[in-house]
Design a protein around this motif. Structure first.
Motif, mmCIF file in Angstrom:
data_model
loop_
_atom_site.group_PDB
_atom_site.id
_atom_site.type_symbol
_atom_site.label_atom_id
_atom_site.label_comp_id
_atom_site.label_asym_id
_atom_site.label_seq_id
_atom_site.Cartn_x
_atom_site.Cartn_y
_atom_site.Cartn_z
ATOM 1 N N VAL A 19 0.853 -1.183 0.000
ATOM 2 C CA VAL A 19 0.000 0.000 0.000
ATOM 3 C C VAL A 19 0.889 1.232 0.000
ATOM 4 C CG1 VAL A 19 -1.968 -1.090 1.144
ATOM 5 C CG2 VAL A 19 -0.205 0.019 2.524
ATOM 6 N N LEU A 20 0.429 2.264 -0.691
ATOM 7 C CA LEU A 20 1.112 3.550 -0.704
ATOM 8 C C LEU A 20 0.235 4.581 -0.022
ATOM 9 C CD1 LEU A 20 2.388 3.653 -4.409
ATOM 10 C CD2 LEU A 20 3.657 2.921 -2.392
ATOM 11 N N LEU A 21 0.826 5.366 0.855
ATOM 12 C CA LEU A 21 0.145 6.500 1.465
ATOM 13 C C LEU A 21 0.395 7.714 0.582
ATOM 14 C CD1 LEU A 21 -1.379 7.811 3.876
ATOM 15 C CD2 LEU A 21 0.863 8.179 4.934
ATOM 16 N N VAL A 22 -0.675 8.235 -0.015
ATOM 17 C CA VAL A 22 -0.552 9.289 -1.015
ATOM 18 C C VAL A 22 -1.228 10.564 -0.501
ATOM 19 C CG1 VAL A 22 -0.885 9.892 -3.447
ATOM 20 C CG2 VAL A 22 -0.722 7.490 -2.769
ATOM 21 N N ALA A 23 -0.547 11.673 -0.662
ATOM 22 C CA ALA A 23 -1.123 12.987 -0.364
ATOM 23 C C ALA A 23 -1.069 13.822 -1.632
ATOM 24 C CB ALA A 23 -0.349 13.670 0.759
ATOM 25 N N TYR A 24 -2.129 14.600 -1.870
ATOM 26 C CA TYR A 24 -2.156 15.432 -3.068
ATOM 27 C C TYR A 24 -3.109 16.600 -2.906
ATOM 28 C CZ TYR A 24 -6.248 12.412 -3.980
ATOM 29 O OH TYR A 24 -7.425 11.713 -3.864
ATOM 30 N N SER A 25 -2.801 17.631 -3.649
ATOM 31 C CA SER A 25 -3.695 18.782 -3.771
ATOM 32 C C SER A 25 -4.493 18.604 -5.051
ATOM 33 C CB SER A 25 -2.889 20.085 -3.821
ATOM 34 O OG SER A 25 -3.739 21.174 -4.107
ATOM 35 N N GLY A 26 -5.820 18.619 -4.937
ATOM 36 C CA GLY A 26 -6.671 18.327 -6.082
ATOM 37 C C GLY A 26 -6.852 19.477 -7.047
ATOM 38 N N LYS A 27 -6.300 20.633 -6.740
ATOM 39 C CA LYS A 27 -6.435 21.794 -7.616
ATOM 40 C C LYS A 27 -5.801 21.515 -8.973
ATOM 41 C CE LYS A 27 -7.205 26.214 -8.568
ATOM 42 N NZ LYS A 27 -8.549 26.793 -8.677
ATOM 43 N N GLY A 28 -6.570 21.683 -10.042
ATOM 44 C CA GLY A 28 -6.060 21.483 -11.386
ATOM 45 C C GLY A 28 -6.207 20.072 -11.915
ATOM 46 N N TYR A 29 -6.771 19.167 -11.126
ATOM 47 C CA TYR A 29 -6.963 17.788 -11.550
ATOM 48 C C TYR A 29 -8.449 17.440 -11.593
ATOM 49 C CZ TYR A 29 -1.967 17.122 -10.756
ATOM 50 O OH TYR A 29 -0.601 17.237 -10.812
ATOM 51 N N HIS A 30 -8.789 16.575 -12.536
ATOM 52 C CA HIS A 30 -10.168 16.111 -12.667
ATOM 53 C C HIS A 30 -10.373 14.856 -11.826
ATOM 54 C CE1 HIS A 30 -11.785 18.699 -15.997
ATOM 55 N NE2 HIS A 30 -10.489 18.929 -16.115
ATOM 56 N N GLY A 31 -10.032 14.945 -10.567
ATOM 57 C CA GLY A 31 -10.274 13.850 -9.641
ATOM 58 C C GLY A 31 -9.112 12.899 -9.516
ATOM 59 N N THR B 278 1.711 6.739 12.228
ATOM 60 C CA THR B 278 2.187 7.674 13.253
ATOM 61 C C THR B 278 3.619 8.127 12.983
ATOM 62 O OG1 THR B 278 2.827 5.765 14.618
ATOM 63 C CG2 THR B 278 0.656 6.745 15.022
ATOM 64 N N ASP B 279 4.386 7.288 12.277
ATOM 65 C CA ASP B 279 5.788 7.636 12.021
ATOM 66 C C ASP B 279 5.936 8.736 10.980
ATOM 67 O OD1 ASP B 279 4.694 5.757 10.244
ATOM 68 O OD2 ASP B 279 6.681 5.153 9.550
ATOM 69 N N VAL B 280 4.866 9.026 10.230
ATOM 70 C CA VAL B 280 4.951 10.076 9.205
ATOM 71 C C VAL B 280 3.935 11.192 9.467
ATOM 72 C CG1 VAL B 280 5.894 8.576 7.425
ATOM 73 C CG2 VAL B 280 3.411 8.766 7.677
ATOM 74 N N GLU B 281 3.455 11.291 10.682
ATOM 75 C CA GLU B 281 2.475 12.327 11.005
ATOM 76 C C GLU B 281 3.006 13.729 10.723
ATOM 77 O OE1 GLU B 281 1.160 11.813 14.994
ATOM 78 O OE2 GLU B 281 -0.355 10.312 14.480
ATOM 79 N N GLU B 282 4.272 13.949 11.015
ATOM 80 C CA GLU B 282 4.852 15.271 10.762
ATOM 81 C C GLU B 282 4.890 15.574 9.267
ATOM 82 O OE1 GLU B 282 8.624 15.653 12.602
ATOM 83 O OE2 GLU B 282 7.839 15.484 14.659
#
Length: 521
Positions: free
Chosen positions: A178-190, A450-454
């Motif tokens: 599994v990959l933990l992914v973070a992204y800003s949705g601005k400019g993307y169609h979902g 918890t190890d990547v909360e920061e």
């Protein structure tokens, strides 16, 4: 020892008789002679590998293969026969290297002792030996019509030819992660990739390209994501961001995998973590609950008749308490058929369980006060969260009575407004059952971050919050939406706006994929 003497006698007889028929008969006669007490011969000689054939004596005598073979002719290396050549040969005399005879020389020789390499005898040793059974590499035999030569290891020549032909070395098997992914949705169609619709850029488009460039999936997997068992935990739509999206897939676990993927991603998308999971893990179906947050300017809670609905508004403690009281009404199981599209009041799938929903204390950014609403539930239908927030805003603003909330859970059709999608963010996904079963099995890790909360908080501060604030100030999406509330009729039991708000064909999966798969605003 009697068998050994007979062996030497037969070899001498074959030598004296020449390579003709009598020589063959002498050796074959010996084979029949020793076929019965063969096990005792093996013990006496103490050889470690191979065996002289029981039925036809010293097999391969007539054939003689290229290397280390035995036969009438005797080839260049390690051969055995009447003549005996320079290296590894066998005969009555025994030559300088690897020869066979009564004495047996130091390397690869055959005789009473029989050494490990290139020798010939009743047992036949590791390499270049002959017998009916055939040994690991370059052996000769006749048993069951099998191949007379068995190649144990790939030679350097074969490897070189494969490299010249352009063949790639086989990589290790792909593993489920599994990959933990973070992204800003601005400019993307979902989030979800739409193969064949290149003009609509999505988060998964960027992710798949990065996976291919990083070398952890084959290029053809990008065209058919089923080949890597790709599954997202929640589908987010145009403009919606995520701080804790989880995707499951199979890939090659190369060195520095996360770093290599991030090197090929744009700044607004980042892999924050990776963990191994079970082979049948599915991020969507295994997920127990999802937590979203919705960031909005607090003037959305200003009363239409008494308060200023602009950046000067500040939410009072009393008003915050009233908002949390209304949000708390959503806790538990309710029929949310009025909070989505395409579901009737008697559709069992319209019932959803909400664990908690509340509004956090407000804060000021760039002169405007904002607040964050959080909601945790087992799963959400399309538009559900935005409509839950939209109805609370309509009540706080004074456009709808508080009783409309209970009415919306009944069988009547209620016109529920849908809040803008700008502030919606997938915050956390939960895997409690999986963690309880596999998190402490000694093989897999619990899906907790918890190890990547920061790092998660830093991504929110660097990419998600600034995008929401800047877009709200520039485009005034909440202020524009608030101006549409007067057109809603909260006393009506059927509304054209509610019935026709989604003009596109909506599939069952889109209505119920465990996420607030919002439509375009």
């Amino acid at each position: 020892m009697r068998c050994i003497r007979l062996l030497l006698h037969c070899i001498g007889a074959a030598s004296r008789c020449g390579v003709g028929g009598r020589g063959r008969l002498a050796l074959r006669g010996f084979g029949r002679l020793v076929s019965q007490p063969l096990s005792r011969v093996h013990q006496a000689l103490g050889f470690r590998y191979g065996a002289v054939g029981r039925q036809r004596g010293m097999a391969g005598v007539e054939q003689g293969l290229e290397a280390g073979s035995c036969g009438e002719q005797g080839l260049e290396a390690g051969s055995c026969g009447e003549q005996g050549l320079e290296a590894g040969s066998c005969g009555e005399q025994g030559l300088e290297a690897g020869s066979c005879g009564e004495q047996g020389l130091e390397a690869g020789s055959c005789g009473e002792q029989g050494l490990e390499a290139g020798s010939c005898g009743e047992q036949g040793l590791e390499a270049g030996s002959c017998g009916e059974q055939g040994l690991e590499a370059g052996s000769c035999g006749e048993q069951n019509g099998k191949r007379q030569r068995v190649v144990g290891l790939e030679s350097p020549t074969v490897k070189r030819l494969k490299e010249e032909a352009g063949e790639q070395p086989r990589k290790s098997p792909k593993r489920k992660v599994v990959l933990l992914v973070a992204y800003s949705g601005k400019g993307y169609h979902g989030m979800q990739r739409n193969v064949g619709s290149a003009q609509f850029k999505t988060i998964e488009d960027e992710l798949v390209k990065a996976l291919v460039k990083a070398g952890c999936i084959p290029e053809n997997h990008g065209n058919d994501m089923r080949k890597m068992a790709f599954q997202r935990c929640a589908r987010t739509d145009k403009g919606v961001s995520a701080a804790g999206q989880i995707v499951s897939l199979k890939l090659w676990l190369i060195d520095n995998l996360v770093e290599k993927i991030n090197e090929n991603l744009p700044p607004g998308i980042k892999i924050l973590g990776l963990k191994r999971v079970t082979g049948r893990f599915n991020s969507k179906n295994t997920c127990d609950a999802r937590t979203y947050f919705y960031m909005l300017p607090t003037f959305a809670f200003a009363h239409k008749d008494f308060d200023r609905q602009n950046e000067e508004f500040r939410l009072s403690i009393e008003a915050l308490g009233n908002v949390n009281k209304l949000l708390g009404c959503y806790k538990g199981t309710h029929n949310f058929h009025n909070f989505t599209s395409g579901k009737g009041p008697r559709d069992p799938s319209a019932k959803r369980y909400i664990m908690e929903m509340f509004c956090e204390d407000p804060f000021v950014r760039q002169g405007m006060e904002f607040s964050v609403l959080k909601v945790k539930g087992q799963s959400f239908m399309m538009h559900q969260i935005r409509k839950m927030i939209g109805l609370v805003i309509a009540i706080v603003q004074g456009y709808a009575p508080a009783s409309v909330m209970d009415q919306s859970w009944g069988e009547e059709k209620v016109d529920v407004p849908k809040a803008p999608g700008l502030g919606l963010v997938l915050d956390t996904v939960h895997f409690e059952k999986y963690n309880n079963r596999f998190g402490n099995d000694g093989v897999h890790e619990a899906l907790q971050w918890t190890d990547v909360e920061e790092q998660i908080l830093a991504f929110k501060e660097d990419h998600i919050y600034p995008t929401i604030i800047r877009t709200e100030i520039e485009e005034q999406s909440m202020a524009n939406w608030l101006s549409t509330l007067p057109i809603h009729d909260f006393t009506a039991t059927a509304s054209g706006v509610q019935l026709n708000e989604n003009h596109s064909k909506t599939t069952k999966e889109e209505l119920d994929d465990g996420s607030d798969a919002t439509g375009s605003d």
